[in-house]
Write a protein that holds these residues in place. Sequence first.
Motif, PDB file in Angstrom:
ATOM      1  N   THR A  24       6.458   4.051  34.187  1.00 52.59           N
ATOM      2  CA  THR A  24       7.017   3.543  35.439  1.00 52.59           C
ATOM      3  C   THR A  24       6.809   4.562  36.557  1.00 52.59           C
ATOM      4  N   ALA A  25       7.057   5.836  36.253  1.00 54.38           N
ATOM      5  CA  ALA A  25       6.835   6.902  37.236  1.00 54.38           C
ATOM      6  C   ALA A  25       5.374   6.921  37.672  1.00 54.38           C
ATOM      7  N   ASN A  26       4.469   6.776  36.744  1.00 51.38           N
ATOM      8  CA  ASN A  26       3.046   6.767  37.071  1.00 51.38           C
ATOM      9  C   ASN A  26       2.698   5.579  37.969  1.00 51.38           C
ATOM     10  N   SER A  27       3.216   4.419  37.646  1.00 53.99           N
ATOM     11  CA  SER A  27       2.973   3.237  38.465  1.00 53.99           C
ATOM     12  C   SER A  27       3.505   3.435  39.884  1.00 53.99           C
ATOM     13  N   LEU A  28       4.688   4.017  40.003  1.00 44.03           N
ATOM     14  CA  LEU A  28       5.259   4.293  41.323  1.00 44.03           C
ATOM     15  C   LEU A  28       4.361   5.230  42.124  1.00 44.03           C
ATOM     16  N   ARG A  29       3.870   6.272  41.483  1.00 46.01           N
ATOM     17  CA  ARG A  29       3.037   7.254  42.190  1.00 46.01           C
ATOM     18  C   ARG A  29       1.659   6.683  42.527  1.00 46.01           C
ATOM     19  N   GLN A  30       1.145   5.782  41.694  1.00 47.44           N
ATOM     20  CA  GLN A  30      -0.183   5.221  41.933  1.00 47.44           C
ATOM     21  C   GLN A  30      -0.167   4.118  42.986  1.00 47.44           C
ATOM     22  N   GLY A  32       3.152   2.657  44.336  1.00 46.27           N
ATOM     23  CA  GLY A  32       4.399   2.530  45.082  1.00 46.27           C
ATOM     24  C   GLY A  32       5.271   1.387  44.610  1.00 46.27           C
ATOM     25  N   THR A  33       4.796   0.638  43.624  1.00 47.71           N
ATOM     26  CA  THR A  33       5.570  -0.492  43.109  1.00 47.71           C
ATOM     27  C   THR A  33       5.514  -0.515  41.592  1.00 47.71           C
ATOM     28  N   THR A  34       6.396  -1.312  41.027  1.00 49.38           N
ATOM     29  CA  THR A  34       6.422  -1.489  39.581  1.00 49.38           C
ATOM     30  C   THR A  34       7.244  -2.731  39.260  1.00 49.38           C
ATOM     31  N   GLY A  35       7.013  -3.308  38.114  1.00 51.42           N
ATOM     32  CA  GLY A  35       7.792  -4.456  37.673  1.00 51.42           C
ATOM     33  C   GLY A  35       8.914  -4.049  36.738  1.00 51.42           C
ATOM     34  N   ALA A  36       9.250  -2.779  36.741  1.00 52.79           N
ATOM     35  CA  ALA A  36      10.256  -2.256  35.816  1.00 52.79           C
ATOM     36  C   ALA A  36      11.658  -2.729  36.196  1.00 52.79           C
ATOM     37  N   SER A  37      12.551  -2.625  35.240  1.00 50.27           N
ATOM     38  CA  SER A  37      13.952  -2.961  35.489  1.00 50.27           C
ATOM     39  C   SER A  37      14.569  -1.937  36.439  1.00 50.27           C
ATOM     40  N   THR A  38      15.724  -2.271  36.960  1.00 45.12           N
ATOM     41  CA  THR A  38      16.417  -1.359  37.877  1.00 45.12           C
ATOM     42  C   THR A  38      16.683  -0.018  37.212  1.00 45.12           C
ATOM     43  N   ARG A  50      12.209  12.141  43.102  1.00 44.72           N
ATOM     44  CA  ARG A  50      11.784  11.515  44.356  1.00 44.72           C
ATOM     45  C   ARG A  50      12.734  10.371  44.676  1.00 44.72           C
ATOM     46  N   ILE A  51      13.712  10.661  45.509  1.00 48.94           N
ATOM     47  CA  ILE A  51      14.724   9.649  45.810  1.00 48.94           C
ATOM     48  C   ILE A  51      14.148   8.478  46.614  1.00 48.94           C
ATOM     49  N   GLU A  52      12.994   8.659  47.217  1.00 54.16           N
ATOM     50  CA  GLU A  52      12.413   7.536  47.958  1.00 54.16           C
ATOM     51  C   GLU A  52      12.014   6.388  47.032  1.00 54.16           C
ATOM     52  N   TYR A  53      11.955   6.648  45.722  1.00 46.17           N
ATOM     53  CA  TYR A  53      11.629   5.591  44.771  1.00 46.17           C
ATOM     54  C   TYR A  53      12.858   4.885  44.207  1.00 46.17           C
ATOM     55  N   LEU A  54      14.047   5.315  44.614  1.00 49.05           N
ATOM     56  CA  LEU A  54      15.245   4.581  44.205  1.00 49.05           C
ATOM     57  C   LEU A  54      15.196   3.186  44.812  1.00 49.05           C
ATOM     58  N   PRO A  55      15.771   2.200  44.124  1.00 47.24           N
ATOM     59  CA  PRO A  55      15.779   0.853  44.702  1.00 47.24           C
ATOM     60  C   PRO A  55      16.430   0.867  46.087  1.00 47.24           C
ATOM     61  N   GLN A  56      15.902   0.049  46.962  1.00 48.90           N
ATOM     62  CA  GLN A  56      16.402  -0.003  48.336  1.00 48.90           C
ATOM     63  C   GLN A  56      17.898  -0.296  48.341  1.00 48.90           C
ATOM     64  N   GLY A  57      18.621   0.492  49.139  1.00 53.82           N
ATOM     65  CA  GLY A  57      20.057   0.305  49.271  1.00 53.82           C
ATOM     66  C   GLY A  57      20.897   1.115  48.291  1.00 53.82           C
ATOM     67  N   TRP A  58      20.246   1.813  47.375  1.00 50.01           N
ATOM     68  CA  TRP A  58      20.969   2.613  46.385  1.00 50.01           C
ATOM     69  C   TRP A  58      21.068   4.052  46.869  1.00 50.01           C
ATOM     70  N   GLY A  59      22.279   4.614  46.827  1.00 54.59           N
ATOM     71  CA  GLY A  59      22.468   6.028  47.096  1.00 54.59           C
ATOM     72  C   GLY A  59      22.185   6.838  45.847  1.00 54.59           C
ATOM     73  N   VAL A  60      22.017   8.135  46.020  1.00 50.97           N
ATOM     74  CA  VAL A  60      21.677   9.006  44.893  1.00 50.97           C
ATOM     75  C   VAL A  60      22.778   8.985  43.832  1.00 50.97           C
ATOM     76  N   GLU A  90       2.083  13.527  38.966  1.00 53.28           N
ATOM     77  CA  GLU A  90       2.104  13.930  40.388  1.00 53.28           C
ATOM     78  C   GLU A  90       0.711  14.316  40.879  1.00 53.28           C
ATOM     79  N   GLU A  91      -0.021  15.067  40.079  1.00 53.63           N
ATOM     80  CA  GLU A  91      -1.355  15.534  40.480  1.00 53.63           C
ATOM     81  C   GLU A  91      -2.354  14.390  40.614  1.00 53.63           C
ATOM     82  N   ALA A  92      -2.167  13.336  39.815  1.00 52.14           N
ATOM     83  CA  ALA A  92      -3.109  12.210  39.839  1.00 52.14           C
ATOM     84  C   ALA A  92      -2.789  11.207  40.938  1.00 52.14           C
ATOM     85  N   ALA A  93      -1.665  11.369  41.606  1.00 54.22           N
ATOM     86  CA  ALA A  93      -1.240  10.403  42.618  1.00 54.22           C
ATOM     87  C   ALA A  93      -2.150  10.470  43.846  1.00 54.22           C
TER      88      ALA A  93
END
Length: 96
Positions: A24-30, A32-38, A50-60, A90-93
Amino acid sequence: MAIPKPIQDEINQLPYPLDKILNTANSLRQTGTTGASTGELIAAAFALERIEYLPQGWGVIEAWERLDGEWQMYVKHLRQECRHLIEAIEEAAPPF
């Protein structure tokens, strides 16, 4: 750029959910999206620190507490024991 095949193979050999979190982390970095669960998405965001990948509206804090103790342990394990895999992701992103 995709992560090297030996790294992907190492990720795929990890037990669930460690493999799912890193994929899921790899998909996010490649892309920016994923079909993973919350929960998987939150765990991947924390594994990457990377808090920018938290679901929209979620605080840390809200997101961290959304993970139960077991999943929090998985994130900590990945950060401590599988750091080389996270770094490879991270390096492959691609640059955004």
